[in-house]
Design a protein around this motif. Structure first.
Motif, PDB file in Angstrom:
ATOM      1  N   MET A 183       0.839  -1.181   0.000  1.00  0.00           N
ATOM      2  CA  MET A 183       0.000   0.000   0.000  1.00  0.00           C
ATOM      3  C   MET A 183       0.889   1.252   0.000  1.00  0.00           C
ATOM      4  N   ILE A 184       0.513   2.234  -0.755  1.00  0.00           N
ATOM      5  CA  ILE A 184       1.238   3.498  -0.836  1.00  0.00           C
ATOM      6  C   ILE A 184       0.737   4.434   0.262  1.00  0.00           C
ATOM      7  N   ASP A 185       1.653   5.009   0.997  1.00  0.00           N
ATOM      8  CA  ASP A 185       1.309   6.000   2.008  1.00  0.00           C
ATOM      9  C   ASP A 185       1.217   7.348   1.312  1.00  0.00           C
ATOM     10  N   ASN A 186       0.016   7.820   1.089  1.00  0.00           N
ATOM     11  CA  ASN A 186      -0.196   9.066   0.349  1.00  0.00           C
ATOM     12  C   ASN A 186       0.322  10.292   1.090  1.00  0.00           C
ATOM     13  N   ARG A 187       0.593  10.157   2.381  1.00  0.00           N
ATOM     14  CA  ARG A 187       1.141  11.285   3.135  1.00  0.00           C
ATOM     15  C   ARG A 187       2.627  11.472   2.854  1.00  0.00           C
ATOM     16  N   THR A 188       3.352  10.369   2.649  1.00  0.00           N
ATOM     17  CA  THR A 188       4.799  10.463   2.482  1.00  0.00           C
ATOM     18  C   THR A 188       5.267  10.263   1.044  1.00  0.00           C
ATOM     19  N   ALA A 189       4.435   9.708   0.182  1.00  0.00           N
ATOM     20  CA  ALA A 189       4.826   9.438  -1.209  1.00  0.00           C
ATOM     21  C   ALA A 189       5.323  10.689  -1.945  1.00  0.00           C
ATOM     22  N   PRO A 190       4.675  11.849  -1.780  1.00  0.00           N
ATOM     23  CA  PRO A 190       5.194  13.034  -2.473  1.00  0.00           C
ATOM     24  C   PRO A 190       6.621  13.399  -2.060  1.00  0.00           C
ATOM     25  N   TYR A 191       6.979  13.126  -0.814  1.00  0.00           N
ATOM     26  CA  TYR A 191       8.329  13.427  -0.338  1.00  0.00           C
ATOM     27  C   TYR A 191       9.338  12.397  -0.868  1.00  0.00           C
ATOM     28  N   ALA A 192       8.893  11.162  -1.009  1.00  0.00           N
ATOM     29  CA  ALA A 192       9.748  10.134  -1.609  1.00  0.00           C
ATOM     30  C   ALA A 192      10.043  10.489  -3.065  1.00  0.00           C
ATOM     31  N   ALA A 193       9.013  10.905  -3.800  1.00  0.00           N
ATOM     32  CA  ALA A 193       9.205  11.304  -5.197  1.00  0.00           C
ATOM     33  C   ALA A 193      10.135  12.512  -5.278  1.00  0.00           C
ATOM     34  N   PHE A 194       9.986  13.443  -4.343  1.00  0.00           N
ATOM     35  CA  PHE A 194      10.867  14.615  -4.284  1.00  0.00           C
ATOM     36  C   PHE A 194      12.323  14.208  -4.063  1.00  0.00           C
ATOM     37  N   LEU A 195      12.570  13.329  -3.100  1.00  0.00           N
ATOM     38  CA  LEU A 195      13.940  12.887  -2.812  1.00  0.00           C
ATOM     39  C   LEU A 195      14.552  12.157  -4.004  1.00  0.00           C
ATOM     40  N   LEU A 196      13.766  11.312  -4.650  1.00  0.00           N
ATOM     41  CA  LEU A 196      14.252  10.612  -5.837  1.00  0.00           C
ATOM     42  C   LEU A 196      14.572  11.613  -6.942  1.00  0.00           C
ATOM     43  N   ARG A 197      13.668  12.568  -7.160  1.00  0.00           N
ATOM     44  CA  ARG A 197      13.839  13.571  -8.215  1.00  0.00           C
ATOM     45  C   ARG A 197      15.101  14.394  -8.004  1.00  0.00           C
ATOM     46  N   VAL A 198      15.316  14.866  -6.796  1.00  0.00           N
ATOM     47  CA  VAL A 198      16.491  15.688  -6.509  1.00  0.00           C
ATOM     48  C   VAL A 198      17.763  14.846  -6.579  1.00  0.00           C
ATOM     49  N   GLY A 199      17.702  13.624  -6.074  1.00  0.00           N
ATOM     50  CA  GLY A 199      18.863  12.739  -6.161  1.00  0.00           C
ATOM     51  C   GLY A 199      19.259  12.459  -7.600  1.00  0.00           C
ATOM     52  N   LEU A 200      18.283  12.163  -8.435  1.00  0.00           N
ATOM     53  CA  LEU A 200      18.563  11.941  -9.857  1.00  0.00           C
ATOM     54  C   LEU A 200      19.119  13.209 -10.504  1.00  0.00           C
ATOM     55  N   GLY A 201      18.522  14.340 -10.187  1.00  0.00           N
ATOM     56  CA  GLY A 201      18.989  15.607 -10.754  1.00  0.00           C
ATOM     57  C   GLY A 201      20.428  15.902 -10.380  1.00  0.00           C
ATOM     58  N   LEU A 202      20.783  15.661  -9.114  1.00  0.00           N
ATOM     59  CA  LEU A 202      22.159  15.900  -8.675  1.00  0.00           C
ATOM     60  C   LEU A 202      23.133  14.941  -9.351  1.00  0.00           C
ATOM     61  N   LEU A 203      22.728  13.693  -9.542  1.00  0.00           N
ATOM     62  CA  LEU A 203      23.582  12.740 -10.259  1.00  0.00           C
ATOM     63  C   LEU A 203      23.834  13.198 -11.687  1.00  0.00           C
ATOM     64  N   PHE A 204      22.776  13.673 -12.345  1.00  0.00           N
ATOM     65  CA  PHE A 204      22.956  14.155 -13.716  1.00  0.00           C
ATOM     66  C   PHE A 204      23.865  15.377 -13.761  1.00  0.00           C
ATOM     67  N   LEU A 205      23.716  16.282 -12.804  1.00  0.00           N
ATOM     68  CA  LEU A 205      24.622  17.439 -12.755  1.00  0.00           C
ATOM     69  C   LEU A 205      26.063  16.996 -12.515  1.00  0.00           C
ATOM     70  N   ALA A 206      26.241  16.040 -11.621  1.00  0.00           N
ATOM     71  CA  ALA A 206      27.586  15.545 -11.343  1.00  0.00           C
ATOM     72  C   ALA A 206      28.211  14.937 -12.593  1.00  0.00           C
ATOM     73  N   HIS A 207      27.432  14.175 -13.341  1.00  0.00           N
ATOM     74  CA  HIS A 207      27.975  13.541 -14.542  1.00  0.00           C
ATOM     75  C   HIS A 207      28.128  14.518 -15.698  1.00  0.00           C
ATOM     76  N   GLY A 208      27.198  15.418 -15.860  1.00  0.00           N
ATOM     77  CA  GLY A 208      27.263  16.348 -16.985  1.00  0.00           C
ATOM     78  C   GLY A 208      28.216  17.496 -16.761  1.00  0.00           C
ATOM     79  N   LEU A 209      28.109  18.143 -15.623  1.00  0.00           N
ATOM     80  CA  LEU A 209      28.917  19.332 -15.355  1.00  0.00           C
ATOM     81  C   LEU A 209      30.270  18.977 -14.745  1.00  0.00           C
ATOM     82  N   VAL A 210      30.252  18.269 -13.636  1.00  0.00           N
ATOM     83  CA  VAL A 210      31.507  18.001 -12.925  1.00  0.00           C
ATOM     84  C   VAL A 210      32.388  17.029 -13.699  1.00  0.00           C
ATOM     85  N   LEU A 211      31.826  15.910 -14.143  1.00  0.00           N
ATOM     86  CA  LEU A 211      32.648  14.894 -14.805  1.00  0.00           C
ATOM     87  C   LEU A 211      32.989  15.278 -16.245  1.00  0.00           C
ATOM     88  N   LYS A 212      31.961  15.552 -17.055  1.00  0.00           N
ATOM     89  CA  LYS A 212      32.202  15.753 -18.488  1.00  0.00           C
ATOM     90  C   LYS A 212      32.755  17.131 -18.830  1.00  0.00           C
TER      91      LYS A 212
END
Length: 143
Positions: free
Chosen positions: A1-30
């Motif tokens: 079962m999905i906890d609708n109270r916390t799911a938006p924060y989980a999606a937020f953490l995933l989104r920001v984590g993915l975004g930071l990884l892409f910045l690290a690979h695109g800007l810092v690494l490449k």
């Protein structure tokens, strides 16, 4: 079962984590580590046209920033899939472990799965709200 109270924060953490990884690979690494000419040279050395290097750099930096902001998250996550599928395929011959010479394929494969998960979840909490693509005036992106 999905906890609708916390799911938006989980999606937020995933989104920001993915975004930071892409910045690290695109800007810092490449850009900052390998440099743009070095990245272009690498892409050419593995048989890709030089324009692919520029597209990947732009996709990783721009996509990372848009994911962090939460703008068109579902579409951005899907648009970044070809970059990660390409990275996975490029690393397949190196074996499973990413610390193997040339890097393994498990990290880009897992990153690919995370992009699919993000596209299914949507933006989550703290996302910038912009009009949905092709939506009538006044209609906003749902998540």
């Amino acid at each position: 079962m999905i906890d609708n109270r916390t799911a938006p924060y989980a999606a937020f953490l995933l989104r920001v984590g993915l975004g930071l990884l892409f910045l690290a690979h695109g800007l810092v690494l490449k850009v900052l580590t390998f440099t743009i000419p070095g990245t272009v040279g690498y892409f050419e050395s593995i048989g890709y046209p030089s324009v692919f290097a520029y597209l990947v750099i732009l996709g990783e930096i721009g996509g990372g920033l848009l994911l962090i902001a939460g703008v068109y998250t579902r579409w951005i996550a899907l648009a970044l899939l070809p970059i990660l599928i390409g990275a996975t395929l490029q690393h397949v011959g190196n074996g499973w472990v990413f610390n193997a010479p040339g890097g393994g394929w498990e990290f880009p494969a897992f990153w690919t799965v995370l992009l699919v998960v993000q596209s299914l979840l949507g933006s989550g909490a703290f996302a910038l709200k912009v009009p949905a693509l092709g939506a009538p005036a006044g209609r906003r992106e749902l998540a």
